[in-house]
Structure formats: structure tokens, C-alpha cells
Scaffold this motif. Structure first.
Motif, PDB file in Angstrom:
ATOM      1  N   THR A  58       5.787   8.932 -12.807  1.00 10.73           N
ATOM      2  CA  THR A  58       6.314   9.558 -14.023  1.00 10.73           C
ATOM      3  C   THR A  58       7.821   9.809 -13.948  1.00 10.73           C
ATOM      4  OG1 THR A  58       4.191  10.542 -14.618  1.00 10.73           O
ATOM      5  CG2 THR A  58       6.156  11.584 -15.518  1.00 10.73           C
ATOM      6  N   PRO A  59       8.346  10.505 -12.926  1.00  6.64           N
ATOM      7  CA  PRO A  59       9.810  10.668 -12.848  1.00  6.64           C
ATOM      8  C   PRO A  59      10.542   9.353 -12.639  1.00  6.64           C
ATOM      9  CG  PRO A  59       8.761  11.522 -10.865  1.00  6.64           C
ATOM     10  CD  PRO A  59       7.668  11.256 -11.853  1.00  6.64           C
ATOM     11  N   LEU A  60       9.898   8.377 -12.001  1.00  8.29           N
ATOM     12  CA  LEU A  60      10.516   7.057 -11.853  1.00  8.29           C
ATOM     13  C   LEU A  60      10.711   6.413 -13.223  1.00  8.29           C
ATOM     14  CD1 LEU A  60      11.493   4.683 -10.098  1.00  8.29           C
ATOM     15  CD2 LEU A  60       9.103   3.917  -9.989  1.00  8.29           C
ATOM     16  N   PHE A  61       9.693   6.497 -14.071  1.00  6.12           N
ATOM     17  CA  PHE A  61       9.794   5.925 -15.415  1.00  6.12           C
ATOM     18  C   PHE A  61      10.835   6.661 -16.251  1.00  6.12           C
ATOM     19  CE2 PHE A  61       5.058   4.521 -15.197  1.00  6.12           C
ATOM     20  CZ  PHE A  61       5.424   3.460 -14.386  1.00  6.12           C
ATOM     21  N   TRP A  62      10.879   7.994 -16.134  1.00 10.71           N
ATOM     22  CA  TRP A  62      11.858   8.765 -16.902  1.00 10.71           C
ATOM     23  C   TRP A  62      13.277   8.500 -16.417  1.00 10.71           C
ATOM     24  CZ3 TRP A  62       8.542  13.852 -16.968  1.00 10.71           C
ATOM     25  CH2 TRP A  62       7.570  13.731 -17.979  1.00 10.71           C
ATOM     26  N   ALA A  63      13.443   8.326 -15.108  1.00 15.26           N
ATOM     27  CA  ALA A  63      14.758   7.948 -14.581  1.00 15.26           C
ATOM     28  C   ALA A  63      15.156   6.575 -15.109  1.00 15.26           C
ATOM     29  CB  ALA A  63      14.730   7.954 -13.055  1.00 15.26           C
ATOM     30  N   GLY A  64      14.186   5.667 -15.163  1.00 10.66           N
ATOM     31  CA  GLY A  64      14.454   4.337 -15.702  1.00 10.66           C
ATOM     32  C   GLY A  64      14.877   4.371 -17.158  1.00 10.66           C
ATOM     33  N   PHE A 101       6.676   2.582 -20.737  1.00 10.98           N
ATOM     34  CA  PHE A 101       6.678   3.246 -19.430  1.00 10.98           C
ATOM     35  C   PHE A 101       7.100   4.719 -19.496  1.00 10.98           C
ATOM     36  CE2 PHE A 101       6.584  -1.230 -18.419  1.00 10.98           C
ATOM     37  CZ  PHE A 101       5.663  -1.277 -17.377  1.00 10.98           C
ATOM     38  N   PRO A 102       8.337   5.054 -19.933  1.00 11.95           N
ATOM     39  CA  PRO A 102       8.666   6.479 -20.004  1.00 11.95           C
ATOM     40  C   PRO A 102       7.976   7.195 -21.158  1.00 11.95           C
ATOM     41  CG  PRO A 102      10.494   5.184 -20.808  1.00 11.95           C
ATOM     42  CD  PRO A 102       9.494   4.213 -20.273  1.00 11.95           C
ATOM     43  N   GLY A 103       7.456   6.427 -22.114  1.00  9.06           N
ATOM     44  CA  GLY A 103       6.773   7.035 -23.244  1.00  9.06           C
ATOM     45  C   GLY A 103       5.283   7.191 -22.989  1.00  9.06           C
ATOM     46  N   ILE A 104       4.529   6.114 -23.220  1.00 14.59           N
ATOM     47  CA  ILE A 104       3.070   6.212 -23.214  1.00 14.59           C
ATOM     48  C   ILE A 104       2.498   6.433 -21.819  1.00 14.59           C
ATOM     49  CG2 ILE A 104       0.952   4.968 -23.758  1.00 14.59           C
ATOM     50  CD1 ILE A 104       2.543   3.536 -25.975  1.00 14.59           C
ATOM     51  N   LEU A 105       2.886   5.603 -20.833  1.00 10.65           N
ATOM     52  CA  LEU A 105       2.292   5.706 -19.499  1.00 10.65           C
ATOM     53  C   LEU A 105       2.686   7.008 -18.803  1.00 10.65           C
ATOM     54  CD1 LEU A 105       2.532   2.071 -18.081  1.00 10.65           C
ATOM     55  CD2 LEU A 105       0.542   3.272 -18.995  1.00 10.65           C
ATOM     56  N   ALA A 106       3.972   7.389 -18.907  1.00  8.03           N
ATOM     57  CA  ALA A 106       4.397   8.637 -18.276  1.00  8.03           C
ATOM     58  C   ALA A 106       3.650   9.822 -18.889  1.00  8.03           C
ATOM     59  CB  ALA A 106       5.903   8.813 -18.433  1.00  8.03           C
ATOM     60  N   TYR A 107       3.437   9.777 -20.200  1.00  7.47           N
ATOM     61  CA  TYR A 107       2.679  10.833 -20.877  1.00  7.47           C
ATOM     62  C   TYR A 107       1.264  10.926 -20.309  1.00  7.47           C
ATOM     63  CZ  TYR A 107      -0.370  12.642 -24.602  1.00  7.47           C
ATOM     64  OH  TYR A 107      -1.317  13.307 -25.300  1.00  7.47           O
ATOM     65  N   ALA A 108       0.600   9.773 -20.160  1.00  6.18           N
ATOM     66  CA  ALA A 108      -0.767   9.761 -19.647  1.00  6.18           C
ATOM     67  C   ALA A 108      -0.811  10.226 -18.186  1.00  6.18           C
ATOM     68  CB  ALA A 108      -1.360   8.362 -19.773  1.00  6.18           C
ATOM     69  N   PHE A 109       0.119   9.735 -17.366  1.00  5.13           N
ATOM     70  CA  PHE A 109       0.150  10.114 -15.956  1.00  5.13           C
ATOM     71  C   PHE A 109       0.428  11.602 -15.793  1.00  5.13           C
ATOM     72  CE2 PHE A 109       1.582   5.580 -14.603  1.00  5.13           C
ATOM     73  CZ  PHE A 109       0.279   5.146 -14.759  1.00  5.13           C
ATOM     74  N   TRP A 110       1.364  12.109 -16.606  1.00  3.45           N
ATOM     75  CA  TRP A 110       1.741  13.521 -16.501  1.00  3.45           C
ATOM     76  C   TRP A 110       0.566  14.429 -16.859  1.00  3.45           C
ATOM     77  CZ3 TRP A 110       5.099  16.650 -14.409  1.00  3.45           C
ATOM     78  CH2 TRP A 110       5.252  17.945 -14.899  1.00  3.45           C
ATOM     79  N   ASN A 111      -0.107  14.130 -17.959  1.00  2.00           N
ATOM     80  CA  ASN A 111      -1.243  14.954 -18.360  1.00  2.00           C
ATOM     81  C   ASN A 111      -2.351  14.925 -17.315  1.00  2.00           C
ATOM     82  OD1 ASN A 111      -0.321  16.068 -20.694  1.00  2.00           O
ATOM     83  ND2 ASN A 111      -1.725  15.012 -22.053  1.00  2.00           N
ATOM     84  N   HIS A 112      -2.646  13.723 -16.769  1.00  2.00           N
ATOM     85  CA  HIS A 112      -3.685  13.611 -15.743  1.00  2.00           C
ATOM     86  C   HIS A 112      -3.284  14.390 -14.498  1.00  2.00           C
ATOM     87  CE1 HIS A 112      -6.922  12.002 -13.344  1.00  2.00           C
ATOM     88  NE2 HIS A 112      -6.053  11.528 -12.454  1.00  2.00           N
ATOM     89  N   GLY A 113      -2.016  14.302 -14.118  1.00  2.97           N
ATOM     90  CA  GLY A 113      -1.546  15.006 -12.936  1.00  2.97           C
ATOM     91  C   GLY A 113      -1.633  16.512 -13.095  1.00  2.97           C
ATOM     92  N   VAL A 114      -1.256  17.026 -14.264  1.00  2.00           N
ATOM     93  CA  VAL A 114      -1.323  18.460 -14.523  1.00  2.00           C
ATOM     94  C   VAL A 114      -2.764  18.953 -14.425  1.00  2.00           C
ATOM     95  CG1 VAL A 114      -1.053  20.230 -16.312  1.00  2.00           C
ATOM     96  CG2 VAL A 114       0.782  18.587 -15.897  1.00  2.00           C
TER      97      VAL A 114
END
Length: 313
Positions: free
Chosen positions: A19-25, A234-247
Motif C-alpha cells: 500500500t505505501p509502495l503504491f502511494w509513493a508511486g 494501484f494507488p487507488g483500487i488495490l491500495a484501498y483493498a489492501f489497506w482495508n484488509h490490513g486494518v
């Protein structure tokens, strides 16, 4: 069962690193395409593509929860204004005159901005450690913006992109505070889909004005589609899904620690792809920002289901 739990936890941590990798990208791509994709076009087409991907999945939820959407659409519209329509647009505008490293460092102060605005707008009490953290992080931001020179701050001779990025962080902070205040009883996917739809609608006239009066024409091509797909998926849809699952898997406090990786990843990616160099003021300012983040987010309150998602990076 234990093996399944271990595998699920491993996937959660993998997603929290990605997630932070995608947001950095996102910051690096924005900086890398300034000569080929106007910032408003980048923001507009990002959300058009994301909406095209999400809508077939979220349409059934929109139909099912339409009465709630109908009753709360003014609130959702305001939230979409400060998130979808404003945050990334300002971030991409900032990328035209500042570095990806600066963007990532200033962007990492979002939790601090949220705490500050929650105090100013909602009257939420801040712990002494939070107050100190806000002050320390602010010193770090000023260090980065002024490039370690007090004279640059006094003479106001700093990059306009840094100020635009501060405005972007403020926009996201307002969204986060309003999201907490204007509780909207929608499922996560439905909320995200309708928020992107309304935000894209708000962006459309701005996009057309930008094309006609500022940036000139923009056409999709073989060279512009890949970065647009990246920022949408990547920073939109996938990061959103990964972040919610991680939380959900490891808890919000532990998940929040992974956000400290955003400026680290951005620095490496900017060095590899943009030939940006770290200055001593980046290291000093980054250390102050991270210290401020630690103090501000230590033992944070558990966010609501809606606020756990951060799809706008």
C-alpha cells in the motif's frame, strides 16, 4: 485452521507493505509525467478509469442502497469535493513545481493535519503528546519547504508546489474530519463508488476549462495510458483493498505504522526513476515529521469503518 490464519496474516502484512509502495508511486508518476499529462487531466482520467472498473462491481450496491444515497447525497457531494475532486488534483498540480520526495514527506503529515483540524473544527481534545507531535512535525515540514534555510522561509522564496501540497493535505484533513462528523450509513464499496462518481462529475467542468484555457488539448495515447492505468488501479483500487484488509486483520494502530514507509519508498523510487537526490534537509525534516507522526498517532482512537479506508492517495 492455524495455517490458514497464518497465511491470511502474511497476506495482510504483504498488502500493508504494498500500500505505501503504491502511494509513493503515485507521487513519482505524477512528477514523471508533468511534461506529457496535464495535472488536471491526470486526476480526471484516473477517476474515470477507476470508476469504469468499480462501477460494474458496485452498481448492485448502489441500487440496493439508493434510498440512503438519495437522502445523504449533499453530504456525499461535499465529501467527494474535498477528496476525489480536490486532493489528488492538488497533489498532481504540486508535482509540476516540486519534487516527488517533497510531495511524499508533506503528504505523510496527513494524520497530523487530521488531528489539528479535529481540534479546531470539532473541538476534540488533544493529548499533550499530540500537541508536541504537531509542533515537531510542523517544524519538519518547514525544514523541507525552506530547504533548511530560514532565509528562504522569511523571503517566501520556496517552491509553490510545496504550498499546493500543503493545501492538498488540508483538503484531505477536512475530508477526514467531515467523514467522521457526517456519518453516512453506506457499505464501503457503495460509498467509494458513489463518491468517485460524484467527484468525477465535479472534476469534469474543471477538466474542460483546463483543456480550453490552460493546458490545451490532451489525447490518450500509448505513452499516456500506462501511467493513467497505474494511478487508477494501484494507488487507488488495490491500495484501498489492501489497506482495508490490513486494518481488519492487524488493527488500525499497527496498520498505521506502515504509512511511515511512504516517504522511504518515494525517496528510493524518485532516486531510481527521476534522479532526485536527498538533501540533508530532507533527512532532518523527514526525521522531525516521523517523530511528530509517532507522537500524534501513538495510541490513536479506533477509526470507524468508513474512515478506515483511504482510497484517495
Amino acid at each position: 485452521m492455524a495455517r490458514y490464519a497464518d497465511r491470511s496474516l502474511a497476506l495482510a502484512y504483504t498488502g500493508l507493505v504494498l500500500t505505501p509502495l503504491f502511494w509513493a508511486g503515485n507521487a513519482v508518476v505524477a512528477r514523471g509525467v508533468v511534461d506529457t499529462i496535464p495535472p488536471v487531466s491526470l486526476a480526471f482520467w484516473r477517476w474515470v478509469i477507476a470508476l469504469a472498473i468499480l462501477l460494474p462491481i458496485g452498481l448492485s450496491g448502489i441500487r440496493r442502497e439508493w434510498p440512503v444515497i438519495r437522502d445523504h447525497w449533499p453530504r456525499i457531494l461535499v465529501l467527494a469535493l474535498f477528496s476525489v475532486a480536490s486532493f489528488n488534483t492538488l497533489l498532481y498540480v504540486a508535482a509540476t513545481t516540486t519534487t516527488a520526495i517533497n510531495i511524499a514527506l508533506i503528504n505523510s503529515t496527513i494524520p497530523i493535519m487530521v488531528a489539528l483540524l479535529a481540534f479546531l473544527l470539532l473541538g476534540e481534545r488533544t493529548r499533550p503528546a499530540q500537541g508536541i507531535g504537531i509542533a515537531v512535525a510542523l517544524a519538519g515540514v518547514l525544514m523541507v519547504i525552506g530547504q533548511g534555510t530560514l532565509g528562504r522561509l522569511i523571503s517566501l522564496s520556496f517552491s509553490p508546489g510545496d504550498l499546493v501540497m500543503v493545501a492538498a493535505v488540508a483538503s484531505w484533513g477536512i475530508f477526514s474530519v467531515l467523514l467522521r462528523r457526517l456519518s453516512i450509513p453506506l457499505s464501503s464499496l457503495t460509498f467509494l463508488s458513489i463518491q468517485i462518481a460524484l467527484g468525477t462529475a465535479l472534476l469534469t467542468p474543471i477538466y474542460l476549462i483546463d483543456l480550453l484555457l490552460i493546458s490545451g488539448s490532451f489525447t490518450l495515447s500509448a505513452s499516456t495510458v500506462p501511467p493513467l492505468l497505474y494511478v487508477a488501479i494501484f494507488p487507488g483500487i488495490l491500495a484501498y483493498a489492501f489497506w482495508n484488509h490490513g486494518v481488519l486483520a492487524v488493527g488500525p494502530a499497527r496498520a498505521a505504522i506502515f504509512m511511515y514507509l511512504v516517504p522511504v519508498f518515494a525517496s528510493v523510487l524518485a532516486w531510481l526513476f527521476l534522479d532526485e537526490r536527498l538533501g540533508w534537509y530532507h533527512l532532518a525534516g523527514g526525521a522531525l515529521i516521523l517523530a511528530g507522526l509517532f507522537l500524534t498517532t501513538r495510541n490513536p482512537p479506533v477509526p470507524t469503518k468508513a474512515s478506515a479506508a483511504d482510497p484517495e492517495q
